[in-house]
Design an enzyme around this catalytic site. Structure first.
Site, PDB file in Angstrom:
ATOM      1  N   LYS A 218      22.283   0.308  19.926  1.00 53.78           N
ATOM      2  CA  LYS A 218      23.163   1.361  20.427  1.00 53.78           C
ATOM      3  C   LYS A 218      23.347   1.220  21.933  1.00 53.78           C
ATOM      4  CE  LYS A 218      21.733   4.884  17.049  1.00 53.78           C
ATOM      5  NZ  LYS A 218      23.037   5.118  16.412  1.00 53.78           N
TER       6      LYS A 218
ATOM      7  N   ARG B   4      20.730   5.041   5.461  1.00 52.91           N
ATOM      8  CA  ARG B   4      21.119   4.859   4.056  1.00 52.91           C
ATOM      9  C   ARG B   4      20.253   3.797   3.394  1.00 52.91           C
ATOM     10  NH1 ARG B   4      27.102   3.559   5.917  1.00 52.91           N
ATOM     11  NH2 ARG B   4      26.392   5.129   7.407  1.00 52.91           N
TER      12      ARG B   4
ATOM     13  N   LYS C  81      15.266  11.625   5.409  1.00 58.11           N
ATOM     14  CA  LYS C  81      15.343  10.443   6.276  1.00 58.11           C
ATOM     15  C   LYS C  81      14.401  10.666   7.448  1.00 58.11           C
ATOM     16  CE  LYS C  81      18.386   8.117   9.660  1.00 58.11           C
ATOM     17  NZ  LYS C  81      19.760   7.913  10.183  1.00 58.11           N
TER      18      LYS C  81
ATOM     19  N   ASP D 166      16.093  11.558  14.855  1.00 58.45           N
ATOM     20  CA  ASP D 166      16.630  10.924  13.654  1.00 58.45           C
ATOM     21  C   ASP D 166      15.700  11.093  12.447  1.00 58.45           C
ATOM     22  OD1 ASP D 166      18.878   9.750  12.618  1.00 58.45           O
ATOM     23  OD2 ASP D 166      18.244   7.694  13.025  1.00 58.45           O
TER      24      ASP D 166
HETATM   25  N1  BES Z   1      21.157   8.139  13.222  1.00 54.30           N
HETATM   26  C1  BES Z   1      22.477   7.634  13.290  1.00 54.30           C
HETATM   27  C2  BES Z   1      23.532   8.708  13.100  1.00 54.30           C
HETATM   28  C3  BES Z   1      23.600   9.814  14.129  1.00 54.30           C
HETATM   29  C4  BES Z   1      24.522   9.763  15.142  1.00 54.30           C
HETATM   30  C5  BES Z   1      22.805  10.922  14.011  1.00 54.30           C
HETATM   31  C6  BES Z   1      24.617  10.795  16.050  1.00 54.30           C
HETATM   32  C7  BES Z   1      22.889  11.952  14.922  1.00 54.30           C
HETATM   33  C8  BES Z   1      23.799  11.894  15.928  1.00 54.30           C
HETATM   34  C9  BES Z   1      22.683   6.591  12.192  1.00 54.30           C
HETATM   35  O1  BES Z   1      21.571   5.840  11.864  1.00 54.30           O
HETATM   36  C10 BES Z   1      23.715   5.646  12.687  1.00 54.30           C
HETATM   37  O2  BES Z   1      23.464   4.975  13.644  1.00 54.30           O
HETATM   38  N2  BES Z   1      24.859   5.631  12.013  1.00 54.30           N
HETATM   39  C11 BES Z   1      25.928   4.755  12.370  1.00 54.30           C
HETATM   40  C12 BES Z   1      26.504   4.230  11.083  1.00 54.30           C
HETATM   41  C13 BES Z   1      27.502   3.118  11.284  1.00 54.30           C
HETATM   42  C14 BES Z   1      26.822   1.884  11.854  1.00 54.30           C
HETATM   43  C15 BES Z   1      28.138   2.816   9.951  1.00 54.30           C
HETATM   44  C16 BES Z   1      26.962   5.557  13.144  1.00 54.30           C
HETATM   45  O3  BES Z   1      27.165   6.730  12.861  1.00 54.30           O
HETATM   46  O4  BES Z   1      27.546   4.997  14.076  1.00 54.30           O
HETATM   47 ZN    ZN Z   2      19.786   6.701  12.227  1.00 54.86          ZN
HETATM   48 MN    MN Z   3      21.371   4.124  13.099  1.00 52.70          MN
END
Ligand code: BES
Ligand code: ZN
Ligand code: MN
Length: 504
Positions: free
Chosen positions: A280, A354, A268, A291
């Site tokens: 966010k 994903r 990724k 990321d």
């Molecule tokens: N890159 C983030 C996940 C992440 C969070 C990586 C903290 C490293 C540290 C990912 O793209 C993301 O935002 N995931 C969401 C998924 C949700 C919307 C289902 C998350 O974890 O909140």
């Molecule tokens: Zn992400």
């Molecule tokens: Mn994300």
């Protein structure tokens, strides 16, 4: 850093500092430590007898030999309890000693191969761990530091000194592998630590390309036009809210048999994740520059695979994009059609990893992989589940999962398996499309894996969620703060222990 091997009595070695070791609880030192203690009229035993040095794991004492031995300093490092001794401890002890020595202004260091004597470890493995520890522990990310008031000491060279000439070959081999693997980890750390403005998809692709040129890997970069014509709609969709165009990176190491079913590594590569329209919070958003930790691991691992010239045919794939809320951005509720034809309802544009992986994993099928492993900073939920101590491991193949877990144990990059159950798969079904890209809060790391799994076409697959392990907010001896390069050592260890699968 220069690494060399010498067959010599370490007491006679002229250098800025030598590093010797002691297990916890030992009262009369043996081996090289015992020999040097004798040359120093029992100064090491004095440290032990006064209780000033117990051999506790990572404890360090410094002695000034006044001519008793040829080196200017002796660093004594604690190996901890003998029954708790592991290769990973060798790595950490070596890192702690190298960092301490650098702090003292030491430029040239000589060390014994911790664990290669009385420690009873395989000599080559121990030498590898000593070199890895020294390089990983003294790693610094400095491209944006102007220098003046920073700690500018450099450790320039390390010599592994061994008395027994019969061990020379093993030490040379281990030390070469250790250097290659540690340098690949440092590449991944660099890539992960660069800020988003200096590590766009195009820059990341450029770094992969120059690495490939230097190591002799085959490399192909898909620009946005090629991504569109390949039908990689999920990657396009994530990129469409950003002014930075996406890239898809393909790296290939032929191995002994260019027709063999390859191992495929998939990363990724979100160079900055703002969340997109599902933006966010501003708190801590800056750290979404890492990321692309999965991409960094794949590029680093491919560098090591090439330099070690492993027999296994290996493919590296990286889906690189920004995730931004521009006016063309993907919106919650949008429905897109993936490369495989499955439709996806976007519930959150922040579940973008994903999405890009869906088409990357689908693309992997054309190689008929013996195994495909994706690495991704995929979910905050994985950090809640496992903290920063282990990566989440998911797989449709018990054998592959066990191999990955074992490689994690050996390298100290722990991968902890979580299940994907039918209920989790059910959770990702949409009312209006084949799939939706988020489930509920419950089991968030697993439903993320279940989504990716839906794009795996009948080959052994594993997913490593490195959201909690790709960035270090506190210093460990061999993992300084910042991008960790996690995954490189695990993947390379896995591939070194894998035979080439027979061709189709
Ligand atoms: N890159 C983030 C996940 C992440 C969070 C990586 C903290 C490293 C540290 C990912 O793209 C993301 O935002 N995931 C969401 C998924 C949700 C919307 C289902 C998350 O974890 O909140
Ligand atoms: Zn992400
Ligand atoms: Mn994300």
């Amino acid at each position: 850093m220069d690494i060399s091997v010498a067959i010599e009595n370490i007491a006679a070695w002229e250098t800025d500092a030598i590093v010797l070791n002691l297990f916890e609880g030992v009262t009369v030192p043996g081996g090289a430590t015992g020999a040097v203690d004798a040359a120093l009229n029992g100064q090491v035993r004095d440290l032990i007898d006064t209780g000033d040095f117990t051999g506790k794991f990572k404890q360090i004492a410094v002695l000034y030999p006044r001519g008793g031995i040829s080196a200017k300093r002796l660093l004594l490092v604690g190996l901890g309890k003998r029954e708790e001794f592991t290769l990973d401890r060798v790595r950490q002890v070596s890192a702690a000693a190298a960092r301490h020595a650098r702090g003292l202004g030491v430029e040239q260091l000589a060390t014994v191969v911790h664990g290669g004597g009385v420690g009873g470890l395989d000599v080559s493995d121990a030498a590898q761990a000593v070199v890895e520890g020294a390089i990983l522990g003294t790693y610094r990310f400095t491209p944006y530091k102007s220098g003046e008031d920073d700690d500018n000491n450099e450790l320039e060279g390390i010599t592994l000194v061994e008395f027994d000439a019969a061990k020379e070959n093993d030490i040379e081999n281990g030390s070469d592998a250790g250097r290659i693997i540690a340098e690949a980890t440092c590449l991944a750390r660099d890539l992960g630590s660069h800020p988003g403005n200096e590590m766009t998809p195009a820059i990341l692709a450029g770094r992969a390309e120059s690495m490939a040129r230097e190591t002799g890997l085959r490399c192909e970069i898909f620009d946005e036009g090629r991504i569109a014509s390949e039908g990689m709609r999920t990657i396009q969709a994530v990129a469409q809210g950003s002014a930075q165009p996406p890239r898809f990176i393909v790296l290939e190491h032929e191995g002994d048999d260019p027709e063999a079913a390859p191992a495929v590594l998939i990363g990724k590569g979100i160079t900055f994740d703002s969340g997109g329209i599902s933006i966010k919070g501003s708190e801590g958003m800056w750290d979404m520059k890492f990321d692309m930790g999965g991409a960094a691991a794949v590029i680093g691992a491919m560098q090591a695979v090439a330099r070690l010239d492993l027999p296994v045919r290996t493919i590296g794939l990286v889906a690189a994009s920004e995730n931004m809320p521009g006016s063309r951005a993907l919106k919650p509720g949008d429905i897109i059609r993936s490369m495989l034809g499955k439709t996806i309802e976007i519930r959150s544009t922040d579940a973008e990893g994903r999405l890009v992986l869906a088409d990357a994993v689908a693309y992997a099928a054309r190689y008929n992989p013996s195994a495909a492993i994706d690495l991704a900073t995929l979910s905050g939920a994985c950090v809640i589940a496992l903290g920063h101590e282990a990566s989440g491991l998911f797989s449709n193949d018990d054998g592959l999962a066990a191999e990955i877990a074992a490689a994690g144990e050996r390298t100290g990059e722990i991968a902890w398996r979580l299940p994907v159950l039918d209920g989790h798969r059910e959770e990702m079904k949409s009312d209006v499309a084949d799939l939706k890209n988020t489930g509920g809060r419950a089991g968030g790391a697993i439903t993320g894996a279940a989504f990716i799994e839906a794009f795996v076409q009948d080959f052994p697959w594993a997913h490593l969620d490195i959201a909690g392990t790709a960035w270090a907010s506190k210093d460990l001896p061999h993992v300084p703060k910042g991008g960790t390069g996690v995954g490189v050592r695990l993947l390379v260890d896995l591939l070194r222990n894998k035979e080439n699968a027979p061709g189709p």
